[in-house]
Design a protein around this motif. Structure first.
Motif, PDB file in Angstrom:
ATOM      1  N   TRP A  26      -2.823  -1.091   8.122  1.00  0.00           N
ATOM      2  CA  TRP A  26      -1.695  -0.966   9.039  1.00  0.00           C
ATOM      3  C   TRP A  26      -1.601  -2.264   9.818  1.00  0.00           C
ATOM      4  O   TRP A  26      -2.406  -3.165   9.638  1.00  0.00           O
ATOM      5  N   ASN A  27      -0.634  -2.382  10.696  1.00  0.00           N
ATOM      6  CA  ASN A  27      -0.528  -3.487  11.647  1.00  0.00           C
ATOM      7  C   ASN A  27      -0.360  -2.893  13.026  1.00  0.00           C
ATOM      8  O   ASN A  27       0.188  -1.798  13.178  1.00  0.00           O
ATOM      9  N   HIS A  28      -0.807  -3.619  14.055  1.00  0.00           N
ATOM     10  CA  HIS A  28      -0.698  -3.111  15.424  1.00  0.00           C
ATOM     11  C   HIS A  28       0.747  -3.078  15.901  1.00  0.00           C
ATOM     12  O   HIS A  28       1.131  -2.196  16.649  1.00  0.00           O
ATOM     13  N   THR A  49       4.369   7.475  10.713  1.00  0.00           N
ATOM     14  CA  THR A  49       3.400   8.438  11.208  1.00  0.00           C
ATOM     15  C   THR A  49       3.080   9.399  10.076  1.00  0.00           C
ATOM     16  O   THR A  49       3.991   9.953   9.459  1.00  0.00           O
ATOM     17  N   VAL A  50       1.800   9.565   9.799  1.00  0.00           N
ATOM     18  CA  VAL A  50       1.339  10.472   8.755  1.00  0.00           C
ATOM     19  C   VAL A  50       0.637  11.638   9.449  1.00  0.00           C
ATOM     20  O   VAL A  50      -0.323  11.434  10.198  1.00  0.00           O
ATOM     21  N   TRP A  96      -0.451   3.944  -2.322  1.00  0.00           N
ATOM     22  CA  TRP A  96       0.200   3.031  -1.385  1.00  0.00           C
ATOM     23  C   TRP A  96       0.594   1.714  -2.071  1.00  0.00           C
ATOM     24  O   TRP A  96       1.727   1.272  -1.988  1.00  0.00           O
ATOM     25  N   ARG A  97      -0.361   1.088  -2.740  1.00  0.00           N
ATOM     26  CA  ARG A  97      -0.101  -0.206  -3.379  1.00  0.00           C
ATOM     27  C   ARG A  97       0.981  -0.103  -4.453  1.00  0.00           C
ATOM     28  O   ARG A  97       1.778  -1.021  -4.619  1.00  0.00           O
ATOM     29  N   ALA A  98       1.046   1.013  -5.169  1.00  0.00           N
ATOM     30  CA  ALA A  98       2.059   1.193  -6.206  1.00  0.00           C
ATOM     31  C   ALA A  98       3.467   1.274  -5.622  1.00  0.00           C
ATOM     32  O   ALA A  98       4.440   0.901  -6.277  1.00  0.00           O
ATOM     33  N   ARG A  99       3.588   1.710  -4.376  1.00  0.00           N
ATOM     34  CA  ARG A  99       4.907   1.901  -3.772  1.00  0.00           C
ATOM     35  C   ARG A  99       5.227   0.864  -2.698  1.00  0.00           C
ATOM     36  O   ARG A  99       6.357   0.433  -2.557  1.00  0.00           O
ATOM     37  N   MET A 100       4.219   0.512  -1.904  1.00  0.00           N
ATOM     38  CA  MET A 100       4.441  -0.356  -0.745  1.00  0.00           C
ATOM     39  C   MET A 100       3.865  -1.759  -0.930  1.00  0.00           C
ATOM     40  O   MET A 100       4.051  -2.615  -0.078  1.00  0.00           O
ATOM     41  N   GLU A 101       3.132  -1.962  -2.007  1.00  0.00           N
ATOM     42  CA  GLU A 101       2.424  -3.218  -2.281  1.00  0.00           C
ATOM     43  C   GLU A 101       1.505  -3.537  -1.110  1.00  0.00           C
ATOM     44  O   GLU A 101       0.704  -2.726  -0.724  1.00  0.00           O
ATOM     45  N   ARG A 102       1.648  -4.712  -0.507  1.00  0.00           N
ATOM     46  CA  ARG A 102       0.769  -5.100   0.608  1.00  0.00           C
ATOM     47  C   ARG A 102       1.525  -5.072   1.943  1.00  0.00           C
ATOM     48  O   ARG A 102       1.159  -5.776   2.867  1.00  0.00           O
ATOM     49  N   HIS A 103       2.568  -4.256   2.031  1.00  0.00           N
ATOM     50  CA  HIS A 103       3.296  -4.101   3.291  1.00  0.00           C
ATOM     51  C   HIS A 103       2.639  -2.985   4.091  1.00  0.00           C
ATOM     52  O   HIS A 103       2.486  -1.868   3.612  1.00  0.00           O
ATOM     53  N   PHE A 104       2.232  -3.299   5.322  1.00  0.00           N
ATOM     54  CA  PHE A 104       1.583  -2.334   6.189  1.00  0.00           C
ATOM     55  C   PHE A 104       2.322  -2.260   7.520  1.00  0.00           C
ATOM     56  O   PHE A 104       2.180  -3.138   8.354  1.00  0.00           O
ATOM     57  N   PRO A 105       3.120  -1.204   7.724  1.00  0.00           N
ATOM     58  CA  PRO A 105       3.810  -1.045   9.006  1.00  0.00           C
ATOM     59  C   PRO A 105       2.840  -0.651  10.115  1.00  0.00           C
ATOM     60  O   PRO A 105       1.661  -0.391   9.862  1.00  0.00           O
ATOM     61  N   ALA A 106       3.342  -0.598  11.326  1.00  0.00           N
ATOM     62  CA  ALA A 106       2.576  -0.006  12.426  1.00  0.00           C
ATOM     63  C   ALA A 106       2.449   1.477  12.094  1.00  0.00           C
ATOM     64  O   ALA A 106       3.434   2.120  11.728  1.00  0.00           O
ATOM     65  N   VAL A 114       0.388  17.210   3.960  1.00  0.00           N
ATOM     66  CA  VAL A 114       0.794  15.893   4.456  1.00  0.00           C
ATOM     67  C   VAL A 114       2.276  15.915   4.790  1.00  0.00           C
ATOM     68  O   VAL A 114       3.078  16.489   4.049  1.00  0.00           O
ATOM     69  N   GLU A 115       2.646  15.255   5.887  1.00  0.00           N
ATOM     70  CA  GLU A 115       4.047  15.001   6.224  1.00  0.00           C
ATOM     71  C   GLU A 115       4.124  13.576   6.748  1.00  0.00           C
ATOM     72  O   GLU A 115       3.270  13.158   7.534  1.00  0.00           O
ATOM     73  N   ILE A 116       5.137  12.840   6.290  1.00  0.00           N
ATOM     74  CA  ILE A 116       5.286  11.439   6.678  1.00  0.00           C
ATOM     75  C   ILE A 116       6.670  11.233   7.272  1.00  0.00           C
ATOM     76  O   ILE A 116       7.678  11.614   6.668  1.00  0.00           O
ATOM     77  N   GLU A 117       6.710  10.624   8.460  1.00  0.00           N
ATOM     78  CA  GLU A 117       7.977  10.205   9.056  1.00  0.00           C
ATOM     79  C   GLU A 117       7.918   8.698   9.252  1.00  0.00           C
ATOM     80  O   GLU A 117       6.839   8.109   9.325  1.00  0.00           O
ATOM     81  N   ALA A 118       9.089   8.069   9.312  1.00  0.00           N
ATOM     82  CA  ALA A 118       9.112   6.613   9.397  1.00  0.00           C
ATOM     83  C   ALA A 118      10.339   6.126  10.145  1.00  0.00           C
ATOM     84  O   ALA A 118      11.320   6.848  10.307  1.00  0.00           O
ATOM     85  N   THR A 119      10.250   4.872  10.588  1.00  0.00           N
ATOM     86  CA  THR A 119      11.382   4.158  11.150  1.00  0.00           C
ATOM     87  C   THR A 119      11.481   2.851  10.384  1.00  0.00           C
ATOM     88  O   THR A 119      10.486   2.144  10.227  1.00  0.00           O
TER      89      THR A 119
END
Length: 169
Positions: free
Chosen positions: A35-37, A96-97, A116-126, A142-147
């Motif tokens: 992730w990233n801060h 948020t997971v 993760w890598r198959a879908r997001m590669e090396r992108h790590f959101p907060a 599991v439930e995932i929400e995002a912005t």
């Protein structure tokens, strides 16, 4: 009033741009892993709020009891919303997971990394991971929400939009 100075830091160097956002990992915080801060959205970007997505099928039922499989389907659904709005995975700035079983999450981390890598590669959101006692859909682990922050130019085509959409106010 004290001046606040924040430098851009990542593990790969002082400045890193991922997609449309600038990454902020201040040196006084622990180095993030997966992730990233913080991510700073560019001026003029369009903000997309993605509702919590689970591994529920078209009928809403969750068929698989496998943690990694549910994570993959929930992430696929988040990405479907982002793409429908004209974005891509790198536009996700926050995620948020929610999980119902933290030990199961920990046990599945190797599989989750591959998903993760198959879908997001090396992108790590907060990101935040939150253990909850249950989710609305029976059987959901599991439930995932995002912005996401989409570029100011362009927008979703009419075929990508849901009929009867309400304007944000």
């Amino acid at each position: 009033m004290a001046a606040v100075f924040l430098r851009h830091y990542t593990s790969s160097g002082p400045v890193n741009r991922m997609g449309a956002c600038e990454v902020f990992n201040p040196p006084e915080l622990p180095e993030p892993r997966g992730w990233n801060h913080g991510l700073l959205a560019p001026a003029g970007g369009r903000v997309l709020f993605v509702a919590g997505q689970t591994a529920g099928g078209p009928d809403g039922r969750v068929e698989s009891g496998d943690f990694a499989a549910q994570f993959a389907l929930a992430l696929d659904r988040v990405l479907a919303v982002v793409r429908a709005a004209g974005g891509e995975p790198a536009h996700i700035g926050r995620m948020t997971v929610f999980v119902t079983d933290l030990p199961a999450y920990r046990e599945a981390r190797a599989e989750l990394g591959a998903v993760w890598r198959a879908r997001m590669e090396r992108h790590f959101p907060a990101m935040a991971l939150v253990e909850v006692s249950g989710l609305v859909e029976p059987g959901a682990l599991v439930e995932i929400e995002a912005t996401a922050v989409l570029p100011a130019h362009g927008s979703a085509t009419d075929s990508q939009k849901t009929q009867g959409a309400l304007p944000c106010r």
